[in-house]
Design an enzyme around this catalytic site. Structure first.
Site, PDB file in Angstrom:
ATOM      1  N   ASP A  93      40.131  38.842  14.766  1.00  0.00           N
ATOM      2  CA  ASP A  93      39.493  39.473  15.789  1.00  0.00           C
ATOM      3  C   ASP A  93      38.540  40.533  15.654  1.00  0.00           C
ATOM      4  O   ASP A  93      37.991  41.577  16.372  1.00  0.00           O
ATOM      5  CB  ASP A  93      40.174  39.057  17.844  1.00  0.00           C
ATOM      6  CG  ASP A  93      40.892  40.454  17.318  1.00  0.00           C
ATOM      7  OD1 ASP A  93      41.260  41.081  16.376  1.00  0.00           O
ATOM      8  OD2 ASP A  93      41.617  40.998  18.570  1.00  0.00           O
ATOM      9  N   CYS A 127      41.561  33.091  43.623  1.00  0.00           N
ATOM     10  CA  CYS A 127      41.857  34.452  42.995  1.00  0.00           C
ATOM     11  C   CYS A 127      41.133  35.624  42.569  1.00  0.00           C
ATOM     12  O   CYS A 127      40.612  35.647  41.660  1.00  0.00           O
ATOM     13  CB  CYS A 127      43.134  33.693  41.602  1.00  0.00           C
ATOM     14  SG  CYS A 127      44.388  35.174  41.366  1.00  0.00           S
ATOM     15  N   CYS A 148      43.470  46.293  38.823  1.00  0.00           N
ATOM     16  CA  CYS A 148      42.809  47.328  37.413  1.00  0.00           C
ATOM     17  C   CYS A 148      43.485  48.768  38.146  1.00  0.00           C
ATOM     18  O   CYS A 148      42.179  48.664  39.429  1.00  0.00           O
ATOM     19  CB  CYS A 148      41.767  46.810  37.792  1.00  0.00           C
ATOM     20  SG  CYS A 148      41.322  48.147  36.037  1.00  0.00           S
ATOM     21  N   CYS A 200      40.669  29.615  37.829  1.00  0.00           N
ATOM     22  CA  CYS A 200      40.673  30.487  38.467  1.00  0.00           C
ATOM     23  C   CYS A 200      40.760  31.009  39.985  1.00  0.00           C
ATOM     24  O   CYS A 200      41.851  31.835  40.737  1.00  0.00           O
ATOM     25  CB  CYS A 200      40.161  31.960  37.909  1.00  0.00           C
ATOM     26  SG  CYS A 200      40.256  32.630  36.060  1.00  0.00           S
ATOM     27  N   CYS A 238      44.137  40.249  39.184  1.00  0.00           N
ATOM     28  CA  CYS A 238      44.275  41.024  37.979  1.00  0.00           C
ATOM     29  C   CYS A 238      42.754  41.840  37.961  1.00  0.00           C
ATOM     30  O   CYS A 238      42.254  43.315  37.708  1.00  0.00           O
ATOM     31  CB  CYS A 238      43.093  39.823  36.610  1.00  0.00           C
ATOM     32  SG  CYS A 238      41.469  38.780  37.553  1.00  0.00           S
TER      33      CYS A 238
END
Length: 397
Positions: free
Chosen positions: A156, A213, A220, A210, A216
């Site tokens: 990456d 939901c 944060c 997902c 996440c």
């Protein structure tokens, strides 16, 4: 969020098998999968260079909005990211590979121990770039020997949109936190890519699972997601503690808590993690010394000790000064008066970045009158940014 660098290896070689014996495309793909599994890859899928046109448009919009912050390497040559053929015109197939690095314990538990440093799961073992690249090269050489065609290896640090490519290859999907999610491994997959000049059968892309939901997004600490599937890196703790080379902006310091390198909150909150198991790779396993190191010990690291502690670790790349800056933010958030002495000692550090963070940490831990007395003796500070830290801390106290 690794920085940009040379993450490509060019590999090719003659066929080692009898050239008269050629595998069919399906048999070659099956053999490739077996080789990948034997090398320790947990996921493999194949896609083509034309598979991420839509993702490329989203990436360009991300750059236009400035969401990449100071990561100028992301904005360099965007055409090489948005179309794999911009990186290598000869690519005909892209083999995406994943390695599970799932933790063996709840990575958020450390946040309840404010006198300890929280290091992101991926950085607690050996640098995954080094570990995975060796495997990628081995697999690529096998493929080059089987086909006689050129291959290139990417991790990456190269201009590769590995997460959209992994979704196109069926390994998982890009979740609302913008990271890859897998039904088998949750949010814990390292990714690598092999570009091949051989036409290989493609896998079906994965679809988004997902649903409604928001786990996440909601967890944060710095509200780094302006919308699902969109990240403002300038607010992300991983960016702030790793990519950001200057002082941590004041508005985020309290939210950082004791996170001294990266942040796992959005990954750890993903419900798909319930299907994940701890990673099998020993070299990627967490070192005991990095699971929950004492902030007091970390604050005493000089450059040599920092390099020794983080040998072979990705943490080493940010350098001692940025790391101690992060440790001091955590010390300021610890609520432990005993740690004030570590911050006080670092007021005389050679690095202005460290001195400025030490000022803020002290302002959070010692009495107002005591801090004012210290500030009155700070007139000899030569660095403008550190002077500003003193003034801001006095105004806030």
């Amino acid at each position: 969020m690794a920085g940009g660098g040379a993450g490509v290896a060019h590999l090719c070689g003659p066929r080692l098998l009898n050239p008269a014996i050629r595998l069919s495309p399906d048999d070659l793909k099956a053999a490739l999968t077996r080789e990948a599994r034997a090398l320790g890859f947990d996921g493999i899928g194949i896609t083509g260079p034309d598979a991420i046109a839509a993702a490329g448009k989203h990436f360009l919009a991300f750059l236009e909005d400035g969401g990449h912050g100071d990561m100028d390497w992301l904005a360099a040559n965007p055409a090489r990211r948005t179309d794999p053929r911009g990186l290598w015109p000869g690519v005909r197939s892209i083999i995406m590979l994943g390695v599970n690095y799932g933790p063996d314990e709840d990575p958020l538990r450390i946040l309840e121990r404010p006198n300890r440093g929280a290091i992101s799961v991926y950085a607690q073992g050996d640098d995954y770039h080094d570990v995975i690249k060796k495997r990628l090269k081995t697999l690529a050489r096998w493929l080059a020997a089987e086909t006689g065609d050129e291959v290139k290896v990417f991790i990456d640090t190269a201009a590769v949109m590995e997460k959209p490519l992994a979704q196109a290859a069926g390994i998982g999907w890009q979740g609302k936190h913008t990271n890859l999610v897998s039904r088998e491994f949750g949010s814990w997959l390292f990714l690598g890519a092999i570009y091949s000049a051989t036409e290989l059968p493609r896998d079906e892309p994965d679809t988004d699972h997902c649903g409604s939901c928001r786990a996440c997004q909601d967890i944060c600490p710095t509200a780094a997601f302006p919308a699902p599937y969109k990240l403002d890196a300038r607010r992300c703790i991983s960016y702030l503690t790793i990519e950001n080379k200057g002082p941590i902006p004041h508005e985020f310091r309290k939210s950082i808590g004791n996170r001294i390198y990266g942040c796992d909150d959005c990954l750890a909150a993903c419900p798909w993690n319930k299907f994940a198991q701890a990673g099998r790779e020993q070299k990627l396993a967490a070192r005991d010394a990095l699971r929950a190191a004492r902030l007091a010990d970390l604050a005493r690291l000089d450059d040599a000790a920092f390099r020794a502690l983080f040998a072979k670790s990705p943490v080493k790349r940010i350098g001692r000064n940025s790391f101690i800056r992060n440790v001091l933010i955590a010390i300021g958030n610890s609520g432990e008066a005993a740690l004030a002495e570590e911050a006080r000692r670092l007021l005389d550090d050679a690095s202005p970045l460290v001195r400025g963070a030490a000022v803020w940490a002290l302002s959070q831990l010692i009495a107002r009158d005591e801090f004012a007395a210290l500030a009155s003796r700070a007139g000899g500070e030569p660095d403008v940014a550190v002077q500003q830290e003193w003034r801001a801390a006095r105004a806030a106290s």
